[in-house]
Write a protein that holds these residues in place. Structure first.
Motif, PDB file in Angstrom:
ATOM      1  N   ARG A   1       2.768 -20.342   7.876  1.00 17.91           N
ATOM      2  CA  ARG A   1       1.788 -21.358   7.440  1.00 17.91           C
ATOM      3  C   ARG A   1       2.168 -22.742   7.956  1.00 17.91           C
TER       4      ARG A   1
ATOM      5  N   GLU B   1       6.507 -28.500  -2.638  1.00 12.39           N
ATOM      6  CA  GLU B   1       5.176 -28.374  -2.008  1.00 12.39           C
ATOM      7  C   GLU B   1       4.421 -27.190  -2.626  1.00 12.39           C
ATOM      8  N   GLN B   2       3.945 -27.361  -3.821  1.00 13.81           N
ATOM      9  CA  GLN B   2       3.337 -26.259  -4.568  1.00 13.81           C
ATOM     10  C   GLN B   2       1.960 -25.840  -4.060  1.00 13.81           C
ATOM     11  N   THR B   3       1.366 -26.590  -3.163  1.00 13.37           N
ATOM     12  CA  THR B   3       0.053 -26.209  -2.638  1.00 13.37           C
ATOM     13  C   THR B   3       0.092 -24.851  -1.940  1.00 13.37           C
ATOM     14  N   HIS B   4       1.241 -24.458  -1.433  1.00 15.45           N
ATOM     15  CA  HIS B   4       1.358 -23.168  -0.739  1.00 15.45           C
ATOM     16  C   HIS B   4       1.258 -21.987  -1.700  1.00 15.45           C
ATOM     17  N   LEU B   5       1.392 -22.255  -2.984  1.00 11.08           N
ATOM     18  CA  LEU B   5       1.271 -21.186  -3.974  1.00 11.08           C
ATOM     19  C   LEU B   5      -0.176 -20.724  -4.147  1.00 11.08           C
ATOM     20  N   GLU B   6      -1.104 -21.394  -3.480  1.00 13.48           N
ATOM     21  CA  GLU B   6      -2.497 -20.934  -3.457  1.00 13.48           C
ATOM     22  C   GLU B   6      -2.594 -19.601  -2.707  1.00 13.48           C
ATOM     23  N   ASP B   7      -1.675 -19.380  -1.787  1.00 19.24           N
ATOM     24  CA  ASP B   7      -1.620 -18.139  -1.021  1.00 19.24           C
ATOM     25  C   ASP B   7      -1.041 -17.053  -1.930  1.00 19.24           C
ATOM     26  N   GLN B   8      -1.834 -16.023  -2.230  1.00 18.03           N
ATOM     27  CA  GLN B   8      -1.380 -14.968  -3.150  1.00 18.03           C
ATOM     28  C   GLN B   8      -0.120 -14.270  -2.672  1.00 18.03           C
TER      29      GLN B   8
ATOM     30  N   ARG C   1       2.773 -16.493  -3.372  1.00 16.55           N
ATOM     31  CA  ARG C   1       2.965 -16.563  -4.827  1.00 16.55           C
ATOM     32  C   ARG C   1       3.669 -15.304  -5.356  1.00 16.55           C
TER      33      ARG C   1
END
Length: 179
Positions: free
Chosen positions: A66, A157-164, A167
């Motif tokens: 990513r 950078e927690q925005t990457h946790l949108e990716d299942q 996560r």
């Protein structure tokens, strides 16, 4: 070969049956959770137990894909022409030391960490048949497969946790290495 050249199909069939018997194997579609695999990876120190290569935590590799899409492209279907070779060489997976189809058990005493490449090459062969040996596990304290980096990065950078996918691997990593 002589039987084939002489068009003696009966002799060729007998030779094939005696020298190269076919045994059908089935794929039971085994699926391990990210947590189960991470436990094995940690136990083995993120080292390919067949080659000794240091491997990288799956969540880390996907996160790198990513962050560096051009440098490390990955496709969900593992299409080799569209995924970087790093996913075959450094991506850890669980393999059965003794294949299930050859009488091995489906439990952690028969599970080992290896790369996707080695797992694919090994298939349903035994280590003896391939001339391979089982190497000692690595030291997780010295190499964690960049699992620690993965957790620290996601904390910032927690925005990457949108990716299942990321996560799921993050949840497994946190169970192995709680904060």
């Amino acid at each position: 070969m002589r039987a084939l050249l002489d068009n003696d199909m009966s002799s060729a069939q007998m030779l094939a049956t005696s020298e190269y018997p076919f045994t059908s194997t089935s794929n039971a579609g085994r699926k391990y959770t990210e947590y189960q695999m991470t436990v094995v990876f940690k136990r083995d120190g993120f080292v390919d137990r067949y080659s000794g290569t240091k491997l990288v935590f799956p969540g880390t590799l996907r996160l790198l894909s990513r962050l560096m899409l051009e440098e490390f492209p990955a496709r969900p279907n593992w299409k080799m022409s569209e995924s970087h070779i790093v996913y075959w060489e450094l991506f850890p997976t669980v393999d059965h030391i003794v294949p299930i189809s050859r009488g091995g058990t489906d439990d952690d005493t028969n599970w080992v960490t290896t790369s996707m490449l080695r797992n694919s090459a090994k298939s349903n062969w035994t280590l003896d048949e391939l001339g391979w040996s089982l190497l000692s596990p690595g030291d997780y304290a010295k190499w964690d497969g960049l699992l620690g980096w993965f957790l620290a990065y996601l904390k910032r950078e927690q925005t990457h946790l949108e990716d299942q996918y990321i996560r799921r691997w993050q949840r497994a990593a946190r169970r192995i290495r709680p904060e």
